[in-house]
Scaffold this active site. Structure first.
Site, mmCIF file in Angstrom:
data_model
loop_
_atom_site.group_PDB
_atom_site.id
_atom_site.type_symbol
_atom_site.label_atom_id
_atom_site.label_comp_id
_atom_site.label_asym_id
_atom_site.label_seq_id
_atom_site.Cartn_x
_atom_site.Cartn_y
_atom_site.Cartn_z
ATOM 1 N N ASN A 1 5.367 5.849 -4.498
ATOM 2 C CA ASN A 1 4.878 4.885 -3.493
ATOM 3 C C ASN A 1 3.405 4.611 -3.728
ATOM 4 O O ASN A 1 2.562 4.990 -2.921
ATOM 5 C CB ASN A 1 5.023 5.472 -2.082
ATOM 6 C CG ASN A 1 6.451 5.772 -1.710
ATOM 7 O OD1 ASN A 1 7.177 4.907 -1.253
ATOM 8 N ND2 ASN A 1 6.841 7.020 -1.879
ATOM 9 N N PRO A 2 3.081 3.972 -4.838
ATOM 10 C CA PRO A 2 1.669 3.875 -5.234
ATOM 11 C C PRO A 2 0.803 2.996 -4.338
ATOM 12 O O PRO A 2 -0.424 2.990 -4.499
ATOM 13 C CB PRO A 2 1.732 3.305 -6.651
ATOM 14 C CG PRO A 2 3.050 2.625 -6.745
ATOM 15 C CD PRO A 2 3.978 3.348 -5.820
ATOM 16 N N LYS A 3 1.419 2.247 -3.416
ATOM 17 C CA LYS A 3 0.594 1.358 -2.602
ATOM 18 C C LYS A 3 0.713 1.653 -1.115
ATOM 19 O O LYS A 3 0.620 0.768 -0.279
ATOM 20 C CB LYS A 3 1.002 -0.098 -2.865
ATOM 21 C CG LYS A 3 0.797 -0.445 -4.328
ATOM 22 C CD LYS A 3 0.696 -1.914 -4.564
ATOM 23 C CE LYS A 3 0.535 -2.158 -6.053
ATOM 24 N NZ LYS A 3 0.608 -3.565 -6.403
ATOM 25 N N ASN A 4 0.907 2.903 -0.803
ATOM 26 C CA ASN A 4 1.075 3.305 0.581
ATOM 27 C C ASN A 4 -0.235 3.874 1.115
ATOM 28 O O ASN A 4 -0.757 4.859 0.603
ATOM 29 C CB ASN A 4 2.199 4.349 0.627
ATOM 30 C CG ASN A 4 2.351 4.977 1.982
ATOM 31 O OD1 ASN A 4 1.384 5.463 2.572
ATOM 32 N ND2 ASN A 4 3.565 5.004 2.489
#
Lengths: 210, 327
Positions: free
Chosen positions: B106-109
């Site tokens: 979840n690299p953009k959380n």
């Protein structure tokens, strides 16, 4: 690709989509449930833009939105650091008995913004809305550098929440909850060398922050 | 509310046997309801129960893992996890490894990166290298991941790591000179690194570096912006550096319609640059290419008119700009 002249805005499809979302959000949205109010804002806002707001029960929506508001106890110190706004969802809302524990007050700036926006859209008179605790406690979320934290239990601070706070003050037509000068300073500090605005000072300018 | 203990959910965990799950109270007239899956409901009902009881225990910690898997954006769950970690005196290095695994998926959380920052604050300068390496790996996958850059900037400024950062920017720009995020990071390093002496000291070599990049790819907007940024707040120095107008003319001699060169020239002229003969000749030539019928006007108006033709996307902006020119 078709002839661009034939491209049409498929109004009925869009209306059907928003109507369906307003009726029920598919299970895929469960992972976004903390933003439940924001999702509702998109659905209701979409219908409003398409002039199809009559498809929803505006009174029910207003009642539902107001049920997310967190009120201080009678003798609570409103200046105790908690923000008394709106929770974004039932999953961040806990029984009011325990609202003294700051952990159980899930009020969030983005949810509050969404809540007020929905109320405005469905024609609820914000002047009759009890905003005293909200406005006096929102100031507690402002940081020394002018930015805003979205929730008092701690979270990232950046330009998005300055926007939320400003939108809230604007909708309630009351800016006592914000030190505008400090906020302006923060916004200026977010301006990159290329003239655009980043999310925090130093970060790359990004279209969504303008 | 039926809890079938569908497979592996908390209802089937022996350690949860004494916990009474707390159903979500959707209120009297739920609007825009979410169609929750049963396993989601089950995990959140147990989470609610433990959170409400303020149970800061090992089993609660394990439950947060389930809740995070289903809903990594739920900041209440992350907050609870942090309270438990503190109460149990957990190994924060292990926790950093745990959250890194989740971050990879979840690299953009926002919540995940915030958790990383919370951990890094507690772990201190010793963790700086790990964080720089992690963000670097994230950026290999997505060079523009805003969260990764934000975290990296924070780590360097709060925990250290300036030493290798300019070299890192060099490397990224070598791989892709169009990488605006790398240019932005370069600006941060040049202006804020305590090891480099500040913008005034670095400016000269940076101008040369940037001009080289411009000449290699004049259509690359990033170095043009960076060049101007090097003189931010110092307009007098900007117009007195011959290299600036120099690169504009050099580019225009090869490509008379280069919008970036024309627009920078316009800025220089407006700031008081005294046009050289070479500049006047170049603009005259460009005028002839772009609009041979153009009436004789002053240099600034001419450049504006040329831009109206060469930059049709912004024709309205240039038209407006023209109206701001004093007669």
């Amino acid at each position: 690709m078709g002839d661009p002249e034939l491209a049409r805005f498929e109004r009925t499809h869009h209306v059907a989509f928003f109507d369906a979302m307003a009726a029920e959000l598919p299970e895929d949205y469960a992972s976004q449930e903390v933003n439940h109010l924001t999702l509702a804002y998109f659905a209701v806002g979409g219908l409003s833009l398409l002039r199809e707001l009559e498809r929803v029960n505006k009174d029910e929506i207003a009642k539902w939105v107001l049920s997310f508001q967190v009120h201080p106890e009678a003798n609570d110190d409103v200046g105790n650091g908690q923000f008394f706004g709106f929770c974004g969802s039932r999953s961040t809302q806990f029984p009011l008995d325990n609202v003294k524990d700051p952990c159980f007050n899930g009020s969030h700036l983005a949810s509050t913004y969404s809540a007020l926006a929905i109320l405005k859209i469905v024609g609820y008179d914000l002047a009759s809305f009890d905003s005293k605790a909200l406005l006096s406690s929102i100031r507690k979320l402002q940081q020394p550098d002018g930015s805003f934290m979205p929730i008092h239990i701690g979270a990232e601070t950046d330009l998005r929440f300055v926007y939320c706070a400003a939108a809230i003050c604007s909708m309630l037509d009351d800016w006592t909850g914000m030190d505008k000068l400090k906020a302006q300073e923060y916004i200026r500090n977010c301006q990159s060398y290329d003239g655009g605005f980043g999310m925090v000072p130093g970060s790359e300018s990004h279209v969504i922050h303008h | 509310m039926e809890h079938s203990g569908s497979g592996s959910g908390p209802a089937s965990w022996p350690e949860m046997a004494d916990v009474v799950p707390m159903p979500q109270d959707d209120g009297p007239s739920p609007v825009v309801p979410i169609d929750y899956r049963d396993d989601f409901r089950e995990v959140m009902d147990y989470f609610r129960a433990l959170y409400f009881a303020r149970e800061l225990s090992a089993r609660a910690l394990r439950l947060t893992v389930e809740a995070i898997e289903l809903n990594p954006g739920n900041y209440t769950v992350w907050h609870f996890r942090r309270l438990i970690l503190e109460a149990l005196g957990s190994d924060l290095l292990e926790e950093m490894n745990f959250v890194n695994e989740i971050a990879e998926r979840n690299p953009k959380n926002y919540q995940i990166w915030h958790h990383k920052r919370w951990l890094a604050e507690k772990l201190g300068p010793d963790i700086a290298n790990n964080e720089l390496e992690f963000t670097m790996k994230t950026l290999v996958i997505d060079a523009k991941n805003y969260h990764a850059w934000s975290h990296r900037q924070w780590v360097i400024q709060a925990l250290g790591g300036w030493e290798a950062e300019l070299q890192y920017c060099n490397q990224l720009l070598q791989e892709d000179i169009f990488n605006n995020s790398a240019w932005n990071q370069r600006y941060l390093v040049i202006t804020r690194s305590p090891l480099l002496g500040g913008l005034a000291v670095m400016r000269d070599s940076e101008v040369d570096y940037t001009i080289e990049a411009i000449l290699a790819n004049p259509q690359n907007e990033s170095p043009w912006r960076y060049l101007k940024g090097l003189y931010k707040g110092d307009n007098n120095l900007l117009i007195s550096d011959d290299r600036i107008s120099g690169v504009c003319l050099k580019v225009l001699n090869n490509d008379w319609s280069c919008v970036f060169a024309l627009s920078l020239l316009l800025d220089l002229l407006r700031l008081g640059l005294q046009p050289s003969d070479e500049l006047k000749t170049t603009i005259e030539a460009v005028k002839n290419y772009s609009d041979p019928q153009m009436a004789d006007t002053d240099l600034v108006t001419a450049v504006c008119s040329i831009l109206q033709k060469c930059d049709p996307l912004r024709v309205n902006y240039w038209s407006w700009y023209k109206t701001t020119l004093s007669s």
